[in-house]
Write a protein that holds these residues in place. Structure first.
Motif, PDB file in Angstrom:
ATOM      1  N   ASN A  64      34.663   7.561 -18.308  1.00 27.60           N
ATOM      2  CA  ASN A  64      34.919   8.745 -17.479  1.00 27.60           C
ATOM      3  C   ASN A  64      33.683   9.631 -17.306  1.00 27.60           C
ATOM      4  O   ASN A  64      33.808  10.805 -16.962  1.00 27.60           O
ATOM      5  N   LYS A  65      32.510   9.081 -17.533  1.00 24.79           N
ATOM      6  CA  LYS A  65      31.255   9.817 -17.343  1.00 24.79           C
ATOM      7  C   LYS A  65      30.447   9.136 -16.248  1.00 24.79           C
ATOM      8  O   LYS A  65      30.288   7.901 -16.246  1.00 24.79           O
ATOM      9  N   ILE A  66      29.935   9.916 -15.296  1.00 27.39           N
ATOM     10  CA  ILE A  66      29.123   9.358 -14.218  1.00 27.39           C
ATOM     11  C   ILE A  66      27.799   8.862 -14.798  1.00 27.39           C
ATOM     12  O   ILE A  66      27.087   9.606 -15.464  1.00 27.39           O
ATOM     13  N   ILE A  67      27.496   7.599 -14.551  1.00 28.53           N
ATOM     14  CA  ILE A  67      26.252   7.024 -15.067  1.00 28.53           C
ATOM     15  C   ILE A  67      25.256   6.678 -13.957  1.00 28.53           C
ATOM     16  O   ILE A  67      24.063   6.527 -14.212  1.00 28.53           O
ATOM     17  N   SER A  68      25.746   6.577 -12.713  1.00 24.88           N
ATOM     18  CA  SER A  68      24.836   6.302 -11.598  1.00 24.88           C
ATOM     19  C   SER A  68      25.516   6.661 -10.287  1.00 24.88           C
ATOM     20  O   SER A  68      26.749   6.810 -10.222  1.00 24.88           O
ATOM     21  N   ALA A  69      24.707   6.769  -9.242  1.00 25.50           N
ATOM     22  CA  ALA A  69      25.236   7.102  -7.921  1.00 25.50           C
ATOM     23  C   ALA A  69      24.252   6.648  -6.860  1.00 25.50           C
ATOM     24  O   ALA A  69      23.045   6.532  -7.106  1.00 25.50           O
ATOM     25  N   VAL A  70      24.781   6.380  -5.679  1.00 23.89           N
ATOM     26  CA  VAL A  70      23.956   6.157  -4.483  1.00 23.89           C
ATOM     27  C   VAL A  70      24.301   7.285  -3.529  1.00 23.89           C
ATOM     28  O   VAL A  70      25.466   7.510  -3.208  1.00 23.89           O
ATOM     29  N   ILE A  71      23.277   8.008  -3.078  1.00 23.89           N
ATOM     30  CA  ILE A  71      23.504   9.257  -2.339  1.00 23.89           C
ATOM     31  C   ILE A  71      22.547   9.336  -1.154  1.00 23.89           C
ATOM     32  O   ILE A  71      21.542   8.617  -1.087  1.00 23.89           O
ATOM     33  N   SER A  72      22.850  10.213  -0.213  1.00 23.56           N
ATOM     34  CA  SER A  72      21.966  10.452   0.944  1.00 23.56           C
ATOM     35  C   SER A  72      22.082  11.910   1.364  1.00 23.56           C
ATOM     36  O   SER A  72      22.880  12.666   0.812  1.00 23.56           O
ATOM     37  N   GLU A  73      21.311  12.277   2.383  1.00 26.42           N
ATOM     38  CA  GLU A  73      21.358  13.643   2.904  1.00 26.42           C
ATOM     39  C   GLU A  73      22.491  13.839   3.902  1.00 26.42           C
ATOM     40  O   GLU A  73      22.563  14.878   4.554  1.00 26.42           O
ATOM     41  N   ALA A  74      23.347  12.841   4.055  1.00 27.75           N
ATOM     42  CA  ALA A  74      24.566  12.944   4.876  1.00 27.75           C
ATOM     43  C   ALA A  74      24.284  13.162   6.350  1.00 27.75           C
ATOM     44  O   ALA A  74      25.087  13.747   7.052  1.00 27.75           O
ATOM     45  N   ILE A  75      23.126  12.683   6.809  1.00 28.71           N
ATOM     46  CA  ILE A  75      22.801  12.832   8.236  1.00 28.71           C
ATOM     47  C   ILE A  75      22.699  11.481   8.930  1.00 28.71           C
ATOM     48  O   ILE A  75      22.219  11.376  10.040  1.00 28.71           O
ATOM     49  N   TRP A  76      23.131  10.426   8.244  1.00 35.74           N
ATOM     50  CA  TRP A  76      23.261   9.094   8.826  1.00 35.74           C
ATOM     51  C   TRP A  76      21.945   8.627   9.440  1.00 35.74           C
ATOM     52  O   TRP A  76      21.843   8.337  10.629  1.00 35.74           O
ATOM     53  N   ASN A  77      20.919   8.556   8.593  1.00 34.73           N
ATOM     54  CA  ASN A  77      19.597   8.148   9.069  1.00 34.73           C
ATOM     55  C   ASN A  77      19.082   6.904   8.354  1.00 34.73           C
ATOM     56  O   ASN A  77      17.894   6.640   8.342  1.00 34.73           O
ATOM     57  N   SER A  78      19.959   6.155   7.729  1.00 33.35           N
ATOM     58  CA  SER A  78      19.673   4.886   7.042  1.00 33.35           C
ATOM     59  C   SER A  78      18.857   5.068   5.762  1.00 33.35           C
ATOM     60  O   SER A  78      18.315   4.101   5.235  1.00 33.35           O
ATOM     61  N   GLU A  79      18.793   6.267   5.217  1.00 29.68           N
ATOM     62  CA  GLU A  79      18.007   6.526   4.013  1.00 29.68           C
ATOM     63  C   GLU A  79      18.949   6.851   2.851  1.00 29.68           C
ATOM     64  O   GLU A  79      19.928   7.571   3.026  1.00 29.68           O
ATOM     65  N   CYS A  80      18.631   6.312   1.663  1.00 30.58           N
ATOM     66  CA  CYS A  80      19.459   6.628   0.503  1.00 30.58           C
ATOM     67  C   CYS A  80      18.630   6.632  -0.769  1.00 30.58           C
ATOM     68  O   CYS A  80      17.463   6.232  -0.778  1.00 30.58           O
ATOM     69  N   PHE A  81      19.245   7.096  -1.859  1.00 31.25           N
ATOM     70  CA  PHE A  81      18.577   7.297  -3.137  1.00 31.25           C
ATOM     71  C   PHE A  81      19.473   6.778  -4.254  1.00 31.25           C
ATOM     72  O   PHE A  81      20.700   6.915  -4.188  1.00 31.25           O
ATOM     73  N   PHE A  82      18.846   6.225  -5.303  1.00 29.88           N
ATOM     74  CA  PHE A  82      19.568   5.788  -6.492  1.00 29.88           C
ATOM     75  C   PHE A  82      19.402   6.830  -7.598  1.00 29.88           C
ATOM     76  O   PHE A  82      18.296   7.292  -7.868  1.00 29.88           O
TER      77      PHE A  82
END
Length: 308
Positions: A64-82
């Motif tokens: 129940n603890k977040i250990i990782s995520a894939v995220i972006s700036e929410a502007i739909w520009n094909s860019e993301c971060f780990f």
């Protein structure tokens, strides 16, 4: 214990932020505090960021603890971060495979002028993500020649000198309305008035972010009390440096020392809050280089594409 996937909900915002703050111990993160809070706050002015995040951000949990995520700036520009809760977490091959699959499926985009049904994805990776880079290569990612350089202006033991023409004065977030931020931002970055109808809402939301400090929200006004420059500093004592986001000067008041005065005033205020803060993260333009900002780290940009 097993690792489980789920989609993001807005209650995860602070949990992810805690993970980001922890990452400053072992990295100069590509997705840092300012990016996280600016996206959640101000991007409401330009898009449905909360709902976009709910539909796209991937969360992986253990106990129940977040250990990782894939995220972006929410502007739909094909860019993301780990994001990871520790540097060692990237050694989990099964976790990485799941994160890459999620990035390729939920964050890849067609280009605006697409004609060949090819989806594109750009992944920003810090130098410490060696295992992530190895898997990127195995999945067909190619490293681009461009880098995202992260520049920091080092702090010393003395305050910075503030030079400003007499007709201008510096105010902060305890004295200025949301409107001053949105107005200055609009005329600094040259976007149109219809957008400004929601810009004030975005900056109002930005001022509600957990690490927002009104004393580090600076605005310069002219002799008629019109806002002509703005800067916001993000800082938490878990960070080794503070972060500038955004900085803007209206187009008719440039080259008068306003941006320099904002940066120096902000630096002095941060040093009073915590003398151990060692510098300020800024942009990568000639202006910052001239002020003494220096490259602290770089993030590599890895590109993936697939035709359907």
């Amino acid at each position: 214990m097993s690792i489980n996937f789920r989609f993001y909900n807005d209650k995860d915002f602070m949990k992810i932020e805690e993970m980001i703050l922890e990452s400053y111990k072992w990295s100069l993160p590509a997705w840092g505090l300012s990016r996280h809070e600016f996206t959640r706050g101000a991007h409401i002015a330009w898009g449905n960021v909360c709902d976009n995040w709910r539909h796209t951000i991937g969360i992986w949990e253990e106990n129940n603890k977040i250990i990782s995520a894939v995220i972006s700036e929410a502007i739909w520009n094909s860019e993301c971060f780990f994001l990871f809760d520790s540097l060692e977490r990237q050694n989990n091959t099964k976790l990485l495979e799941s994160m890459f699959h999620h990035a390729e499926t939920y964050f890849s985009c067609f280009k605006k002028d697409y004609k060949d049904n090819t989806r594109h994805l750009r992944l920003l990776l810090t130098p410490e993500y060696k295992k992530v880079k190895e898997m990127a290569i195995s999945r067909g990612f190619k490293k681009e020649n461009d880098l995202e350089r992260l520049l920091i202006m080092p702090f010393g033991t003395k305050e910075f000198e503030i030079k400003l023409p007499e007709e201008y004065k510096i105010l902060d977030g305890t004295q200025t309305p949301d409107f001053y931020l949105s107005n200055t931002h609009m005329f600094s970055f040259n976007y149109t008035l219809p957008t400004a109808e929601t810009g004030e809402i975005g900056f109002s939301e930005l001022r509600k972010m957990p690490n927002y400090n009104p004393k580090l929200d600076l605005c310069i006004v002219d002799e008629e009390e019109k806002p002509v420059g703005m800067a916001i500093i993000w800082y938490n004592e878990k960070m080794p440096y503070c972060e500038l986001e955004p900085l803007g000067v209206v187009w008719w008041c440039r080259r008068k020392g306003i941006a320099t005065a904002l940066i120096h005033e902000a630096a002095n205020r941060v040093m009073k809050i915590n003398p151990k803060c060692r510098g300020m993260l800024g942009g990568d333009q000639k202006f910052y280089w001239d002020l003494g900002f220096k490259v602290e780290s770089t993030s590599e940009i890895w590109h993936w594409q697939k035709k359907f």
